[in-house]
Design a protein around this motif. Sequence first.
Motif, PDB file in Angstrom:
ATOM      1  N   TRP A  54      18.495 -59.020  31.169  1.00 33.94           N
ATOM      2  CA  TRP A  54      18.083 -59.623  32.439  1.00 33.94           C
ATOM      3  C   TRP A  54      18.356 -58.626  33.543  1.00 33.94           C
ATOM      4  O   TRP A  54      19.483 -58.201  33.723  1.00 33.94           O
ATOM      5  N   ILE A  55      17.344 -58.363  34.273  1.00 33.93           N
ATOM      6  CA  ILE A  55      17.510 -57.372  35.323  1.00 33.93           C
ATOM      7  C   ILE A  55      17.687 -58.097  36.656  1.00 33.93           C
ATOM      8  O   ILE A  55      17.139 -59.161  36.867  1.00 33.93           O
ATOM      9  N   ASN A  56      18.475 -57.529  37.505  1.00 37.63           N
ATOM     10  CA  ASN A  56      18.532 -57.988  38.887  1.00 37.63           C
ATOM     11  C   ASN A  56      18.694 -59.482  39.116  1.00 37.63           C
ATOM     12  O   ASN A  56      17.937 -60.072  39.857  1.00 37.63           O
ATOM     13  N   MET A  57      19.603 -60.129  38.497  1.00 33.37           N
ATOM     14  CA  MET A  57      19.946 -61.501  38.854  1.00 33.37           C
ATOM     15  C   MET A  57      18.768 -62.453  38.941  1.00 33.37           C
ATOM     16  O   MET A  57      18.767 -63.367  39.732  1.00 33.37           O
ATOM     17  N   ARG A  58      17.731 -62.228  38.217  1.00 36.98           N
ATOM     18  CA  ARG A  58      16.660 -63.221  38.257  1.00 36.98           C
ATOM     19  C   ARG A  58      16.267 -63.595  36.837  1.00 36.98           C
ATOM     20  O   ARG A  58      15.135 -63.446  36.442  1.00 36.98           O
ATOM     21  N   PRO A  59      17.232 -64.086  36.090  1.00 34.22           N
ATOM     22  CA  PRO A  59      17.009 -64.287  34.668  1.00 34.22           C
ATOM     23  C   PRO A  59      15.960 -65.326  34.332  1.00 34.22           C
ATOM     24  O   PRO A  59      15.413 -65.309  33.261  1.00 34.22           O
ATOM     25  N   PHE A  60      15.672 -66.246  35.247  1.00 36.35           N
ATOM     26  CA  PHE A  60      14.747 -67.292  34.861  1.00 36.35           C
ATOM     27  C   PHE A  60      13.288 -66.946  35.123  1.00 36.35           C
ATOM     28  O   PHE A  60      12.405 -67.724  34.897  1.00 36.35           O
ATOM     29  N   PHE A  61      13.059 -65.735  35.587  1.00 37.79           N
ATOM     30  CA  PHE A  61      11.686 -65.317  35.825  1.00 37.79           C
ATOM     31  C   PHE A  61      11.400 -64.043  35.076  1.00 37.79           C
ATOM     32  O   PHE A  61      11.323 -62.970  35.651  1.00 37.79           O
ATOM     33  N   PRO A  62      11.265 -64.173  33.768  1.00 35.49           N
ATOM     34  CA  PRO A  62      11.199 -62.974  32.950  1.00 35.49           C
ATOM     35  C   PRO A  62       9.914 -62.175  33.103  1.00 35.49           C
ATOM     36  O   PRO A  62       9.885 -60.998  32.795  1.00 35.49           O
ATOM     37  N   ALA A  63       8.872 -62.802  33.591  1.00 37.66           N
ATOM     38  CA  ALA A  63       7.570 -62.157  33.514  1.00 37.66           C
ATOM     39  C   ALA A  63       7.550 -60.757  34.099  1.00 37.66           C
ATOM     40  O   ALA A  63       6.901 -59.869  33.573  1.00 37.66           O
ATOM     41  N   GLN A  64       8.278 -60.538  35.170  1.00 41.65           N
ATOM     42  CA  GLN A  64       8.171 -59.258  35.817  1.00 41.65           C
ATOM     43  C   GLN A  64       9.262 -58.266  35.418  1.00 41.65           C
ATOM     44  O   GLN A  64       9.118 -57.088  35.643  1.00 41.65           O
ATOM     45  N   SER A  65      10.322 -58.747  34.861  1.00 47.48           N
ATOM     46  CA  SER A  65      11.410 -57.796  34.768  1.00 47.48           C
ATOM     47  C   SER A  65      12.180 -57.825  33.462  1.00 47.48           C
ATOM     48  O   SER A  65      13.085 -57.048  33.264  1.00 47.48           O
ATOM     49  N   LEU A  66      11.832 -58.706  32.587  1.00 43.36           N
ATOM     50  CA  LEU A  66      12.626 -58.822  31.390  1.00 43.36           C
ATOM     51  C   LEU A  66      12.229 -57.802  30.336  1.00 43.36           C
ATOM     52  O   LEU A  66      11.073 -57.573  30.066  1.00 43.36           O
ATOM     53  N   ASP A  67      13.207 -57.247  29.750  1.00 33.58           N
ATOM     54  CA  ASP A  67      13.033 -56.342  28.643  1.00 33.58           C
ATOM     55  C   ASP A  67      13.434 -57.154  27.415  1.00 33.58           C
ATOM     56  O   ASP A  67      14.545 -57.647  27.358  1.00 33.58           O
ATOM     57  N   GLU A  68      12.547 -57.323  26.494  1.00 33.13           N
ATOM     58  CA  GLU A  68      12.863 -58.248  25.420  1.00 33.13           C
ATOM     59  C   GLU A  68      12.281 -57.791  24.087  1.00 33.13           C
ATOM     60  O   GLU A  68      11.206 -57.222  24.033  1.00 33.13           O
ATOM     61  N   SER A 105       8.632 -56.241  24.217  1.00 36.39           N
ATOM     62  CA  SER A 105       7.864 -56.242  25.456  1.00 36.39           C
ATOM     63  C   SER A 105       8.748 -55.817  26.607  1.00 36.39           C
ATOM     64  O   SER A 105       9.950 -56.057  26.633  1.00 36.39           O
ATOM     65  N   THR A 106       8.127 -55.136  27.543  1.00 43.49           N
ATOM     66  CA  THR A 106       8.879 -54.630  28.681  1.00 43.49           C
ATOM     67  C   THR A 106       7.983 -54.568  29.889  1.00 43.49           C
ATOM     68  O   THR A 106       6.761 -54.514  29.762  1.00 43.49           O
ATOM     69  N   SER A 107       8.584 -54.587  31.044  1.00 40.70           N
ATOM     70  CA  SER A 107       7.815 -54.431  32.274  1.00 40.70           C
ATOM     71  C   SER A 107       8.039 -53.034  32.807  1.00 40.70           C
ATOM     72  O   SER A 107       9.173 -52.601  32.941  1.00 40.70           O
ATOM     73  N   LEU A 108       6.959 -52.372  33.096  1.00 33.54           N
ATOM     74  CA  LEU A 108       7.075 -51.024  33.654  1.00 33.54           C
ATOM     75  C   LEU A 108       7.219 -51.172  35.165  1.00 33.54           C
ATOM     76  O   LEU A 108       6.244 -51.153  35.904  1.00 33.54           O
ATOM     77  N   LEU A 109       8.468 -51.362  35.567  1.00 31.43           N
ATOM     78  CA  LEU A 109       8.721 -51.743  36.956  1.00 31.43           C
ATOM     79  C   LEU A 109       8.387 -50.648  37.947  1.00 31.43           C
ATOM     80  O   LEU A 109       8.088 -50.916  39.102  1.00 31.43           O
ATOM     81  N   SER A 110       8.440 -49.394  37.483  1.00 37.43           N
ATOM     82  CA  SER A 110       8.206 -48.321  38.436  1.00 37.43           C
ATOM     83  C   SER A 110       6.715 -48.091  38.658  1.00 37.43           C
ATOM     84  O   SER A 110       6.320 -47.409  39.586  1.00 37.43           O
ATOM     85  N   MET A 111       5.886 -48.656  37.773  1.00 37.47           N
ATOM     86  CA  MET A 111       4.452 -48.447  37.928  1.00 37.47           C
ATOM     87  C   MET A 111       3.836 -49.446  38.884  1.00 37.47           C
ATOM     88  O   MET A 111       4.362 -50.525  39.103  1.00 37.47           O
ATOM     89  N   LEU A 112       2.692 -49.069  39.410  1.00 44.16           N
ATOM     90  CA  LEU A 112       1.958 -49.939  40.299  1.00 44.16           C
ATOM     91  C   LEU A 112       1.652 -51.252  39.574  1.00 44.16           C
ATOM     92  O   LEU A 112       1.283 -51.251  38.401  1.00 44.16           O
ATOM     93  N   PHE A 113       1.798 -52.362  40.226  1.00 43.16           N
ATOM     94  CA  PHE A 113       1.549 -53.699  39.686  1.00 43.16           C
ATOM     95  C   PHE A 113       2.525 -54.095  38.574  1.00 43.16           C
ATOM     96  O   PHE A 113       2.381 -55.142  37.966  1.00 43.16           O
ATOM     97  N   LYS A 114       3.488 -53.255  38.277  1.00 44.05           N
ATOM     98  CA  LYS A 114       4.502 -53.591  37.276  1.00 44.05           C
ATOM     99  C   LYS A 114       3.909 -54.188  35.998  1.00 44.05           C
ATOM    100  O   LYS A 114       4.160 -55.357  35.668  1.00 44.05           O
ATOM    101  N   PRO A 115       3.074 -53.441  35.309  1.00 40.54           N
ATOM    102  CA  PRO A 115       2.429 -54.017  34.121  1.00 40.54           C
ATOM    103  C   PRO A 115       3.452 -54.363  33.048  1.00 40.54           C
ATOM    104  O   PRO A 115       4.488 -53.705  32.919  1.00 40.54           O
TER     105      PRO A 115
END
Length: 941
Positions: A628-642, A663-673
Motif C-alpha cells: 500500500w502506497i501513501n496511506m490510501r490503502p482502500f483505493f488500490p486502482a492508482q497505486s497498489l502494487d500487487e 499488477s502495478t501502477s506506473l505512477l511516474s508515467m503520464l496518466f499513471k497506467p
Amino acid sequence: MRNFKIYLFSILSLITILVIPFTIHAAENKIIYNLDLTFNKEVHSIKGTEIVKYTNHSLLPIDTIYFHLNPNAFRNTKSKLYQRYENLLDEPAYLNIHSVKINGENADFHGDKTVSMAVILPKTLYPSDSITIYTEFTTKIPRGKHFFCPSYSKGAYQLIFFYPKVEHFYNCGWKPELYKTVADPFGVPSSYKVSLTLPNEFKAVGSLILNSTTQLPNNFVQLNYSGQYLQEIGFSISSNYKISHLKLNNTTITLLTKDNKHNYKIQEQNVKEVVSDIINYYSDYFLPFQSSHLSIVSGNIPGGFATANFIILNSKIYRGIKNIDYQSIQVLSHEIAHQYFGFLVNANESYETWLNEGFANYAASKYLTNRYPLLREKHNYPVTNFTKQTNKLFNLLFLSMEQEQIGQPVYTPNRTTDFSILSDQTKYFKGQKVLEMMEYILGDSLFKSVINEYIKRQKFHITTTEDFFRIAEEVSSHDFSGFYKTWVESSSIPDLKILKVKKMKDIAPDQHITEIVITDEPKCHLPVEINAIDEIGDTLTKSGIWLSDKPDTISFHSSTSIKKISLDPRKKIWEFNRRNNHYPQKILFKFLIDAPRIDAYQIFYYPTFDFNRTDITRIGLKLRGRYWINMRPFFPAQSLDEWYASINYGIKTKTLGYDFSYSTSLLSMLFKPRVSLRARNYFGLFESKISSEIYIGEIKYPIIHQMQGYKKLIFGAQYENVRTSKFLNESNWQKGKLFYPFLDFINFHNWGSYRHTLRIKANFGIKSLYTDYAYQKYSIDGQLKFRISKRPWIYQRLFFGKSSGNVPAQQNFYFFGKNIFENLTFESYRLVKGAGDMRGYGGRSLKGKNIITTNTEIRWNLAGTGEATFDFILFYDTGVIPSNLTKITWNQLKHDAGIGLEFNAFEAIMIGMHFPIWVSHPEEGKNPIAFRWVFSSWLNL
Ligand SMILES: [Zn+2]
C-alpha cells in the motif's frame, strides 16, 4: 465544515459535521437579535418575530441589508442542495417572511423565497448609524436529520439555521453572489435575547443561558434566554428527553439525552466524566475553557455538529461515549475543540478552514493519545487487542485518502477558485498533520507555547494562516519558510528514502562502519530520525538530521554488523512512500486478511475453493502480496502494487492448476497506467493475459466524496488462449488464441434521488499469424435509478450487445452474466455485472452474437444510510438473443420475474440473492413457476 468518517465494517457511516459560523469576535456585539419564538408541535414549525438592531460598522454607506434564510435552500425537492443530502430530509423546509418593518413602516424586500433576502432601507444607513428591522416569519421544520437545516425526528427538534440572519458584510460591501450557499459561514459576534414558547411537556437546551421561565395558560411555558458574543445559536427541543447539569470550573454543561430509565444515571455519569476530562485536558493544555455555558445534546443528525456553546451528537455516538468508545470520543473531543478553534479563535472559513478543522482534529488526537487508555482503564473497559485493532482501522480509514485530494495545498493566498474545492481530507487531515509536524520540529512544550500564544493573541479576531505562522516563528525563533512552501502551499508530498547502504568491514576487529545514503524529494524541511539495529539487537539512533539538497550520507559506527535500518521510525513525517524507509525492506506474512500496512510488503496466505461443473471443486492455496502506497490503502486502482500466486487441485479431474498475477501502477508515467499480467492453467488449459488500464478524466470516489460521479476510460489489450466451451455444457472443445484491444468507457452520476450509469464497451479481435479470431464486439449498458419517495426506487436497465465475425464462445453475449455457473472462482462472480441479467436463465448458458435485455425493478429500501443500502427487489426481466437484430419476433422474447434481496455498499460492493419465481421458457420438463435462486455479487474496488 463537514467531516466524513466511514466505517466500512459497521455499515453505518458516521459523519461529523461542524458548521462554524465564524467571525470577528471583537470586543463588542456587532448585531443585536431579539427573537420571540413560538413552537407549534402540530404543524412542526416555529412562528417568530425578530427585531434586529444593526449598526453600520463599515466605512461605506448602506442602502440594503441582506438576510440569510437558510431553510429556503431546501424549499424545493428538485434543488441540487436538497438532493445532494438525499437521505437527510423527508420533506422540504422553508422560512417564510410575512412582513418586514423598519421604523414601524413596511419595508420593501425581495428574494424572500430564496436563501438570501434583500431588505431595501428607506434611507441610506451611514457609517456608525443604527437601524432596527422588525420581521415576522414562520419556519417549517421538516422531518429529517439535517446538519444544514432545522429538522425533527423521533420527537426531537434540532433548531439550527432557523431564523433570518444578517449576512456578512465585507470590507468592500455586500457579496450577494456568496450568499447563495447553504449555512451562511460568516457570523459576527452578536448579542441574543430569545423567548421561546413551548408546550409544557417539551424541554429545550441550546447556545444560550436560560434566565427565567414563565408558566403560560393552556399548558405552555415561556423560556427566556440570552447570550453575548455569539456568532450563531442553535436549540434542541424534545418531549421525551431528560436534562442534566454538570458544573465545571466556570462552565455549566447541560446534557440532554433520551431517558432510558434502567441505567440512565450510571451511563450519564460516564458522559459527564468524559466531557469533564476533555474540557479539563484542553483547559490545561490550551487556555482555560472560556464559555460559561455549553450544551451537549443526543440527537438524530448524523455524526457531530457544533456551533457556539452547542454540540449535537448522533445518539449512537452519544451512547458510544457512555461505553467509552474511541470513535465517539474522537467526535466529541473534536467538537469541543471547536469551542477554541472556530468559536474563540476564528479562521476565515472561506480560505483557511484548515485552521479550524486541522486544529480541532489535532486537539482531539492529542487528547485521545494522552487520555484514552487511562479513560478505558478507569471505567473498566480494558484496551483489548480488539479495541486496538478497531482503533487502528479507524485511524487507517482516516488516513486512507486519495493522494490527489490530500495533495492539495491547505491554503493558497489569493486563490481564485472556490474554497469548496478543498477536500475534507485536506482540511481535516492534512491540516492536522501540518500541525503535528510543526510540533515534531519544535518539540511538545515549545509548540504548546506557540498554540497558547496564538489563542491569546488571536482570541476574538479573524485569523489567517500567515498570522499563525508569524506567531509560530516569533515564539519559536524557527524559520518555517521552507516548511510553509512544502506543506502549506504545495500539492506534492515528499518521499523520504534510503538510496544506498554501504557496509565497511575489516577496518578493525569489532569495528563496523555503515554508511546510509538518504534523500527526500521534494524537500520535507523536517528533521529526520534514523535507527540502526545491530546483530546483538542494540538500537543506534541519530535524530535531528536536516537534509541538504543533495543525497546525504549518515554513518553509523558499531561493534557488530548493522542488520536493520529504518528511516523516520516513529512516522513523524507524512510522506508518499514509506516502504523505501527500511533496510532490508519489510515483509509481513498474514493469514487471510489484515489491516493494510503502509511500510511493508504484506503477504497473505489463504485457502481457495473454486467451483465448476468439470471439477465440482478445486481446492488450493493462494499467496497474495500487497504493498500500500501513501496511506490510501482502500483505493488500490492508482497505486497498489500487487501480485498473487496460487496452486490448486481439481477433485474430479485430478489435475493440478496454477494462477499467477502481477499488477502495478506506473505512477511516474503520464496518466499513471496500471499494467497487469496474468497466467493460469486449469484443466490443462493455459491462459495468459496482459492488460493495461489508463484512467482519464475526473475520477471521484463515491466513498469519500459525497457521490458526485466519475468518468473512466479504460483501454488496453488482452491476449489469451480461448478456453474450451466444454465448460459451457457443449460437447465440442474450442481452442484457439485470441488477441483483442478493448475500450471501456464508464460514466456514473449520482444526483441524490436520481442516478445513472452508462458503460460502453468495445472489443476488437484481431486475427494474425498467431491468433485465430477476427471479430468486433460492442455493448452499451445503461442504468437508471430514481427515488419515487423515501423508500421505493425504480430501477431500469437496458443492455444492448452486438458482435460480428468469428467470435469465440466465451466472448459471446450471455443471457445471464458470463459463464455464471461454470468455471466459477469467487472472482468470476464479479463478471455477472456487465452482461444481460436474465436471472431466470442462470444455469443455461444461453448465448449469441446479439443481445437485448431489459430489467425493470422496484426496489424497496429496507435499511440503509447514504452509503450502504439493503433492498427488497421486485423484478421483471425480458430479453432476446436474436440472430438478426432487425427481425425480432414476440415469440423470441424470454421473460422472468421474481423477488430478491440485495446489499449494496459505497457503490463498491454488491451481494444479492434473487429468486426468479416465474420463467417464460423453463427448461424442458420444468414448471414455469418454481423455486429457483441465483446468487450474485460484485466488487468494484
Ligand atoms: Zn470540525
